[in-house]
Design an enzyme around this catalytic site. Structure first.
Site, PDB file in Angstrom:
ATOM      1  CG  ASP A 191      37.163  46.909  55.984  1.00  0.00           C
ATOM      2  OD1 ASP A 191      37.399  46.274  54.935  1.00  0.00           O
ATOM      3  OD2 ASP A 191      36.020  47.099  56.425  1.00  0.00           O
ATOM      4  CG  LEU A 272      28.418  42.046  52.360  1.00  0.00           C
ATOM      5  CD1 LEU A 272      26.921  42.265  52.206  1.00  0.00           C
ATOM      6  CD2 LEU A 272      28.867  40.888  51.475  1.00  0.00           C
ATOM      7  NE  ARG A 273      33.232  49.900  54.738  1.00  0.00           N
ATOM      8  CZ  ARG A 273      33.119  49.597  56.026  1.00  0.00           C
ATOM      9  NH1 ARG A 273      34.020  48.845  56.599  1.00  0.00           N
ATOM     10  NH2 ARG A 273      32.112  50.034  56.747  1.00  0.00           N
ATOM     11  N   GLY A 274      34.373  45.061  50.906  1.00  0.00           N
ATOM     12  CA  GLY A 274      35.321  44.682  49.865  1.00  0.00           C
ATOM     13  C   GLY A 274      34.649  44.487  48.518  1.00  0.00           C
TER      14      GLY A 274
END
Length: 334
Positions: A191, A272-274
């Site tokens: 991720d 929320l990194r995506g």
């Protein structure tokens, strides 16, 4: 003249090349993870892109490639302000590397011979303003990968041991590659990489023949081969530099942000990194294509590489991550 294989001459592997181009436009994307067979051009592509980019201007004797004498760390004790042109750094990180070799450590030789406590910079210093390439990243020790990802995100290498308290800039694009059959990365590390692509050996006979033909031509008469591809490499370089300049002026509407959030919710990505990576990579792609605003076409193009490695495992769905992302993108964006 550079003897690196030209970026534009690499046959196929369009997703991998695009991912590398996007990180050259916006290094804040967080690097690229390339999984696939051996001999599919992974390391060739990284070196080719770095050679394609314009050289960096750096203080001649600065160990961290600082662009100005004021940015050189105090421990480097730089005497001259002379600026030189250097190729964009590409630093290889070998398997089995120690933490001291990565971050830097006490210079033992100077300590023993002169009685001086001095810092010996590591690979992170050399990689500043360039690329740090890790082949077989899935076989690297977890604590080294954790360290690299933390530094890549913060842009600062801090060393606090052996009586040393050292900090220096370490801004680089992290490129990891490996064969998934030899071991997988932990999900939390997956991720942390911005983009991820899968590459495979070409199955088309004509494409394989073209790979052989170009490689043979490169090795037989390197100068002529580089001359032949110089214009196409120059076009890619110009497009990257133009996109860099236009990036901050490329608009991202609320509708696009909503599309990013809807896609990530539908795919079940954590955190929320995506969304942030999807938005930034789509914006970089829009700038690369000369668009003034990010749109759904840009999201469709980059969604598999921005989200494919962030999916939770679904034992009831045997489809690959790219297929799953493509299916949800079609449902959400049409």
């Amino acid at each position: 003249m550079s003897s690196v294989f030209p970026f534009s001459a690499i046959v196929g592997q369009e997703q991998m090349k695009l991912a590398l181009i996007l990180t050259a436009i916006d290094p804040s994307l967080g690097g690229v993870l390339v999984f696939g067979d051996r001999g599919t051009g992974k390391s060739t592509a990284v070196r080719a892109l770095a050679a394609l980019l314009p050289p960096i201007t750096a203080v001649a004797d600065c160990p961290v490639n600082a662009a100005d004498i004021a940015d050189c760390p105090d421990w480097a004790d730089i005497k001259s302000e002379k600026l030189v042109k250097k190729p964009t750094p590409v630093v290889d990180l070998p398997l089995g590397v120690t933490e001291d070799r990565v971050t830097g450590a006490l210079d033992i030789e100077r300590a023993l011979t002169r009685g001086e406590k001095a810092f010996q910079p590591g690979l992170l210093a050399r990689a500043n303003r360039g690329y740090l390439y890790i082949d077989e990243v899935n076989l690297l020790e977890d604590h080294i990968v954790d360290l690299l990802l933390d530094v890549a995100q913060s842009g600062v290498n801090a060393v606090e041991r052996e009586g040393l308290s050292i900090r220096h800039a370490a801004r680089f694009v992290l490129i990891g590659s490996g064969n998934p059959e030899e071991g997988e990365l932990r999900p939390q590390l997956l991720d942390r990489f911005g983009l991820s692509v899968e590459v495979a050996s070409p199955t088309d006979i004509d494409e394989r023949v073209e790979v052989i033909r170009r490689r043979d031509a490169f090795e037989t008469d390197t100068k002529a081969f580089l001359t032949r591809w110089r214009r196409k490499d120059g076009k890619i370089r110009k497009d990257i530099l133009t996109a860099r300049a236009q990036l901050q002026n490329t608009a991202t509407s609320d509708d696009t942000l909503r599309d990013c959030a809807t896609l990530c919710l539908a795919l079940g990505t954590d955190g929320l990194r995506g969304e942030l990576t999807l938005m930034r990579s789509a914006r970089a792609f829009a700038a690369y294509k000369g668009a003034s605003q990010t749109g759904r076409d840009h999201l469709r193009k980059v969604a598999p590489m921005a989200l494919g490695h962030r999916l939770r495992r679904d034992p009831l769905d045997e489809a690959g991550s790219g297929t799953r992302v493509g299916r949800v993108v079609k449902e959400v964006l049409g």
